[in-house]
Design a protein around this motif. Structure first.
Motif, PDB file in Angstrom:
ATOM      1  N   ILE A  90      -2.176  -5.108  -6.839  1.00 50.18           N
ATOM      2  CA  ILE A  90      -1.245  -4.202  -6.517  1.00 50.18           C
ATOM      3  C   ILE A  90      -0.111  -4.412  -8.051  1.00 50.18           C
ATOM      4  O   ILE A  90       0.227  -5.407  -8.099  1.00 50.18           O
ATOM      5  CB  ILE A  90      -0.354  -4.184  -5.478  1.00 50.18           C
ATOM      6  CG1 ILE A  90      -1.181  -3.966  -4.318  1.00 50.18           C
ATOM      7  CG2 ILE A  90       0.681  -3.353  -5.549  1.00 50.18           C
ATOM      8  CD1 ILE A  90      -1.235  -2.533  -3.765  1.00 50.18           C
TER       9      ILE A  90
ATOM     10  N   LEU B  34       3.484  -2.595  -9.004  1.00 51.87           N
ATOM     11  CA  LEU B  34       4.645  -1.820  -8.482  1.00 51.87           C
ATOM     12  C   LEU B  34       5.917  -2.120  -9.029  1.00 51.87           C
ATOM     13  O   LEU B  34       6.197  -3.135  -8.961  1.00 51.87           O
ATOM     14  CB  LEU B  34       4.379  -1.865  -7.230  1.00 51.87           C
ATOM     15  CG  LEU B  34       5.514  -1.216  -6.391  1.00 51.87           C
ATOM     16  CD1 LEU B  34       5.405   0.328  -6.422  1.00 51.87           C
ATOM     17  CD2 LEU B  34       5.293  -1.413  -4.815  1.00 51.87           C
TER      18      LEU B  34
ATOM     19  N   ILE C 272       4.710   6.658  -2.404  1.00 49.65           N
ATOM     20  CA  ILE C 272       3.494   5.689  -2.932  1.00 49.65           C
ATOM     21  C   ILE C 272       2.383   5.688  -1.762  1.00 49.65           C
ATOM     22  O   ILE C 272       2.591   5.464  -0.669  1.00 49.65           O
ATOM     23  CB  ILE C 272       3.856   4.129  -3.219  1.00 49.65           C
ATOM     24  CG1 ILE C 272       4.785   4.479  -4.375  1.00 49.65           C
ATOM     25  CG2 ILE C 272       2.748   3.432  -3.491  1.00 49.65           C
ATOM     26  CD1 ILE C 272       5.574   2.976  -4.485  1.00 49.65           C
TER      27      ILE C 272
ATOM     28  N   LEU D  77      -1.030   4.171  -0.078  1.00 47.10           N
ATOM     29  CA  LEU D  77      -2.107   3.131  -0.162  1.00 47.10           C
ATOM     30  C   LEU D  77      -3.236   3.686   0.436  1.00 47.10           C
ATOM     31  O   LEU D  77      -3.306   4.193   1.532  1.00 47.10           O
ATOM     32  CB  LEU D  77      -1.415   1.976   0.700  1.00 47.10           C
ATOM     33  CG  LEU D  77      -0.378   1.235  -0.342  1.00 47.10           C
ATOM     34  CD1 LEU D  77       0.173   0.042   0.743  1.00 47.10           C
ATOM     35  CD2 LEU D  77      -0.817   0.512  -1.353  1.00 47.10           C
TER      36      LEU D  77
ATOM     37  N   ASP E 134       0.986   7.792  -6.858  1.00 47.79           N
ATOM     38  CA  ASP E 134       2.538   7.334  -6.711  1.00 47.79           C
ATOM     39  C   ASP E 134       3.077   8.387  -7.641  1.00 47.79           C
ATOM     40  O   ASP E 134       2.633   9.001  -8.851  1.00 47.79           O
ATOM     41  CB  ASP E 134       2.229   6.069  -7.926  1.00 47.79           C
ATOM     42  CG  ASP E 134       3.488   5.676  -8.081  1.00 47.79           C
ATOM     43  OD1 ASP E 134       4.449   6.118  -7.644  1.00 47.79           O
ATOM     44  OD2 ASP E 134       3.738   4.335  -8.536  1.00 47.79           O
TER      45      ASP E 134
ATOM     46  N   ILE F 205       6.314   4.811   1.442  1.00 49.76           N
ATOM     47  CA  ILE F 205       4.957   4.390   1.402  1.00 49.76           C
ATOM     48  C   ILE F 205       4.178   4.959   2.442  1.00 49.76           C
ATOM     49  O   ILE F 205       4.609   4.986   3.711  1.00 49.76           O
ATOM     50  CB  ILE F 205       5.046   2.662   1.453  1.00 49.76           C
ATOM     51  CG1 ILE F 205       5.988   2.074   0.207  1.00 49.76           C
ATOM     52  CG2 ILE F 205       3.659   2.149   1.295  1.00 49.76           C
ATOM     53  CD1 ILE F 205       5.978   0.831   0.182  1.00 49.76           C
TER      54      ILE F 205
ATOM     55  N   ILE G  91      -3.016   0.871  -4.692  1.00 56.69           N
ATOM     56  CA  ILE G  91      -2.303   2.258  -4.789  1.00 56.69           C
ATOM     57  C   ILE G  91      -2.916   3.406  -5.332  1.00 56.69           C
ATOM     58  O   ILE G  91      -3.782   3.373  -6.397  1.00 56.69           O
ATOM     59  CB  ILE G  91      -0.869   2.028  -5.741  1.00 56.69           C
ATOM     60  CG1 ILE G  91      -0.107   0.939  -5.062  1.00 56.69           C
ATOM     61  CG2 ILE G  91      -0.156   3.287  -5.914  1.00 56.69           C
ATOM     62  CD1 ILE G  91       1.095   0.334  -6.052  1.00 56.69           C
TER      63      ILE G  91
END
Lengths: 310, 283, 276
Positions: free
Chosen positions: A27, A29, A219, A221, A229, A39, A226
């Motif tokens: 990841i 970020l 974001i 997942l 975004d 998220i 990810i």
């Protein structure tokens, strides 16, 4: 300034066993201070593993490759870990199940006391936290948290976190299990907390209408990666993307799709019910015919039906 | 420390051992445990280990699952071993430093004690690994059923046991969640004096208790809603029957037990000689 | 005669020494066999208490509840009523008694003393009905929330109930788990089981044939979803319209009547009619 900086973060559960499961997969970020980030992702997509890295509850497994920096402090640095923990307020799912003290005041004071603040400062912070979450000090301070209603308990638990005055507030499905009134009250509380206490908010939610209404960045997942975004508009209006990663879209976007199938075309970037309403009104009154290419004006914070039901 | 004890951690597999009557398994485990205390020679421990490994293979269990339960009591084993090692003062002195004396007898007693504990726990964990908690509770209920004649509520006790086992993983998960939440509020569990550490547990234990009561309450409703106590003639889906394989299992463990007793009381020379053949001068 | 009948039911909760709470006040209503009813209201409106009254876990303080003509207060029939009125609770972790899934499903049938062969065939049937047959030997603790609730439903179905009550059974689930559970419930209703779904999600309530809204222990609204949503009384019960119905109401206020809107499909239908 960057509130959160994460690089090359991977994490596996049951490492080096046959049951090894990769929860986070490389990841990268960064989150700017002052942003409201949502998220999203299915259960098991790695959300909670990621969140627990933010305040050092889980430490990066590969300390050489990965880096987690919160407000300039490294999560791998033992010396700054305590300070870091107080910078990131964590409201877990069903936080009322972690209440323990015999009075509301003592429970909320737990965090500030652990920060080793002097007693005056502690009691001031308790009072402020209670007033922000809407619990009257005189009425609630000396009551047992276990005698309160579900919604009140949850507010006590949230007060216990914000009494530490964290710069970053992380909330994992804060409205789960609440009734519609409780939901809309709590969501407006989250907005208020961002304004008054924690400038950066990270919210985990399964409700795409809430995400579209509240967040300025989404974001997504999936399997520890990810996969999307951007602003809610960017993410949700990219139907090829949402289809490809199996992402739910807000009700308004879904209705637009259903209408499009029936030959009624609306702008592609509608994600809230208020936007949908204006677009429909424009189309229905035919005064100002809209076509699909014309972007809509940005309409401020709508809500998911909390207004008058006429 | 208790995290890896595999109680309630049934390991599903399709094997003869899994299918044995739980009552048979309970009694045989008891016999095995008693048997271990009669073992005195390394030869005897080898026999026990061979039996244990054979059962693990027949039960199609991974060795790791058995070792995991041993890991859970490692600290206990270590402490007992150290006490044994330094407390036994007879026999040839090997090392002496100030008040600490290690003797040859001490070393051998310690090794045997560790072997005994490890074999004991591994054997007992085989029961938990191959028998579902419900089968265990049913087996115990059936074995204790004569007690019902003297008005002991055997069925309720069995139900309580099986529910306790069922909730162990749930409570572990919950404990972890509460610990994480309190840590996030700055609680620390691994620093300070013993007093401070015990005090630090209060914010974990209280919610754990409160939540357990709430769970118990909800569970009671759920059980009532599903007609618990509707009739005295409660039936069982799983019928325990004494099969040929149960007979073979009994025969195996009984022969093991007899062998151990014979080796200890009637032919002690055999064990001593075999031990000497293998370890020679080390003894 | 209706299958479920409540006549002037009152229920008083003893809160603690000397204090009590009137949870249900003078409630009369009836539900026909085979209906799909959503029971809603804000927290504390009495909906969970009502659920426990329906299968005899609680007895009315005054008034009477008849289940297929039998009073829930009849001590001799209480287990018969509990068997016929199955209940699934909110927390998936607090209603499983056994570690292994098939053992848990067998719990009810064992309690009522069914013969062994019958139990086995019912467990098979119930697990198949919720799509969990392949998990029968697994541990319940390893399942997702939605799967746990499906197992809980199987545990109820193994008793061959006439009524299935879901007491906020989807509240703790993620959207995927909720869909799994609701589609199982829908199928059971199509097979003739009366369903009472207690929920405060209005999207979920909209799936029912009928919505009953409680407010402070009293019956506030009762009708088909379209009626309830257009009654304008939801807000005073602390509830909100589902988004599609809310939009329809707002458009109606602007002079565009879309007809009866309960969900997204009926909203789109109404809009398409207007556009033509």
């Amino acid at each position: 300034m960057q509130a959160v900086q994460i690089k090359n973060l991977s994490y596996s559960y049951s490492k080096k066993t046959p049951n090894e499961k990769l929860a986070l997969d490389n990841i990268d970020l960064t989150i700017e201070e002052g942003s409201f980030v949502a998220i999203i992702g299915e259960t098991g997509s790695g959300k909670s593993t990621l969140l627990q890295h933010l305040n050092g509850l889980i430490k990066p497994q590969d300390k050489k490759r990965s880096c987690v920096v919160i407000n300039g402090m490294s999560a791998t640095d033992k010396k700054s870990l305590r300070r870091l923990r107080f910078e990131v307020g964590m409201v877990f799912q069903y936080p009322e199940y972690q209440l323990f003290a015999d009075t509301v005041e003592k429970d909320i004071a737990f965090g500030p006391k652990n920060m080793k603040l002097d007693p005056d400062e502690v009691s001031q912070r308790v009072k402020r936290a209670m007033s922000v979450v809407g619990l009257d000090y005189d009425e609630f301070a000396q009551r047992s948290p276990f005698d309160l209603s579900g919604g009140e308990k949850r507010r006590v638990a949230i007060a216990g976190v914000i009494a530490m005055q964290p710069k970053i507030l992380v909330l994992d499905e804060p409205v789960a299990g609440l009734d519609p009134t409780g939901r809309s009250e709590l969501l407006s509380l989250v907005k208020k907390l961002q304004k008054e206490i924690s400038p950066t908010v990270i919210l985990v939610s399964h409700n795409m209408d809430d995400v579209a209404a509240l967040a300025d960045r989404v974001i997504a997942l999936k399997d520890g990666k990810i996969v999307a975004d951007g602003t809610p508009k960017q993410v949700f209006s990219d139907r090829r993307l949402t289809k490809a990663i199996g992402l739910d879209v807000p009700t308004a976007a879904r209705i637009c799709d259903m209408l499009a199938e029936r030959g009624v075309s609306l702008p592609r970037d509608i994600i809230t019910m208020d936007e949908l309403k204006s677009a429909l009104l424009a189309l229905l009154s035919k005064d100002a015919p809209l076509n699909a290419d014309q972007p809509l004006p940005n309409i401020p914070i709508p809500n998911d039906g909390g207004a008058a039901d006429v | 420390m208790f995290k890896d004890v595999t109680f309630g951690q049934y390991y599903p597999a399709d094997s003869i051992v899994h299918k044995l009557d739980a009552r048979v398994k309970l009694l045989l485990t008891l016999l095995y445990v008693v048997g271990i205390f009669f073992v005195k020679s390394y030869f005897g421990f080898m026999l026990t280990a061979v039996l244990l490994v054979a059962i693990v293979l027949v039960a199609k269990l991974p060795m790791a699952s058995v070792l995991k339960s041993v890991r859970g009591i490692l600290l206990l084993v270590l402490i007992t071993a150290l006490i044994n090692l330094f407390m036994i003062k007879d026999g040839e002195v090997l090392v002496q430093w100030k008040i600490f004396v290690i003797t040859k007898t001490g070393v051998h007693t310690t090794i045997k004690m560790v072997l005994r504990l490890v074999l004991l726990i591994s054997g007992a964990s085989l029961l938990a690994l191959t028998t579902t908690p419900v089968e265990l509770a049913d087996g115990l209920e059936s074995l204790m059923s004569p007690l019902a004649l003297v008005k002991i509520p055997v069925r309720d006790i069995a139900m309580i046991m099986s529910i306790a086992l069922r909730f162990i993983p749930t409570l572990f998960e919950e404990t972890n969640k509460i610990v994480a939440a309190q840590k996030a509020r700055g609680a620390s569990f691994d620093s300070g004096s013993i007093f401070a550490r015990v005090k630090a547990l209060i914010p974990v234990l209280i919610p754990l208790f409160v939540n357990s009561f709430r769970r118990a309450d909800e569970l009671a409703f759920a059980m009532d809603a599903r007609c618990y106590n509707a009739t005295d003639k409660r039936t069982k889906m799983k019928k325990a029957t004494f099969k040929f394989s149960d007979f073979v299992a009994c025969l195996t463990v009984l022969s093991f037990f007899t062998l151990i007793l014979l080796e200890r009381y009637y032919f002690p020379k055999i064990g001593i000689n075999i031990d000497y053949m293998i370890f020679g001068g080390l003894l | 005669m209706p299958f479920i009948q409540l006549k002037n039911v009152n229920y008083v909760y003893p809160v603690r020494e000397g204090a009590s709470l009137k949870a249900i006040k003078n409630l009369s209503l009836s539900i026909e066999a085979g209906e799909y009813v959503a029971l809603t209201g804000m927290n504390g409106s009495g909906k969970s208490t009502l659920a426990k009254l329906l299968n005899g876990l609680f007895k009315p303080t005054s008034g009477e509840i008849l289940m297929d003509g039998v009073s829930t207060a009849d001590e001799d029939k209480v287990f018969d009523i509990r068997r016929r009125v199955g209940m699934v609770f909110q927390n998936p972790d607090n209603q499983t008694v056994a570690t292994i899934i098939e053992d848990d499903v067998a719990f009810g049938p064992e309690n009522i003393g069914l013969p062994r062969d019958e139990i086995i065939s019912r467990v098979d049937e119930a697990l198949a009905a919720v799509g969990m047959s392949e998990y029968r030997k697994r541990q319940a603790s390893a399942l997702s929330g939605g799967q746990k609730q499906r197992v809980a439903i199987a545990g109820v179905l193994a008793m061959r109930p006439d009524v299935l009550i879901l007491d906020e059974a989807t509240a703790m689930l993620d959207p995927e788990g909720r869909d799994e559970v609701l589609s199982v419930v829908k199928r059971q209703n199509q097979n003739g089981v009366t369903v009472i779904n207690i929920t405060h999600s209005m999207q979920e309530a909209a799936m029912a044939d009928r919505i009953i809204v409680l407010r402070k222990g009293r019956l506030a609204i009762d009708g088909a979803p379209a009626q309830v949503f257009s009654s304008g009384a939801l807000r005073s019960c602390g509830l909100t319209l589902p988004p599609a119905a809310q939009l329809a109401a707002e458009l109606k206020a602007e002079g565009f009547d879309l007809g009866a809107v309960t969900d997204e499909a009926s909203l789109v239908e109404g809009l398409c009619k207007l556009f033509k």
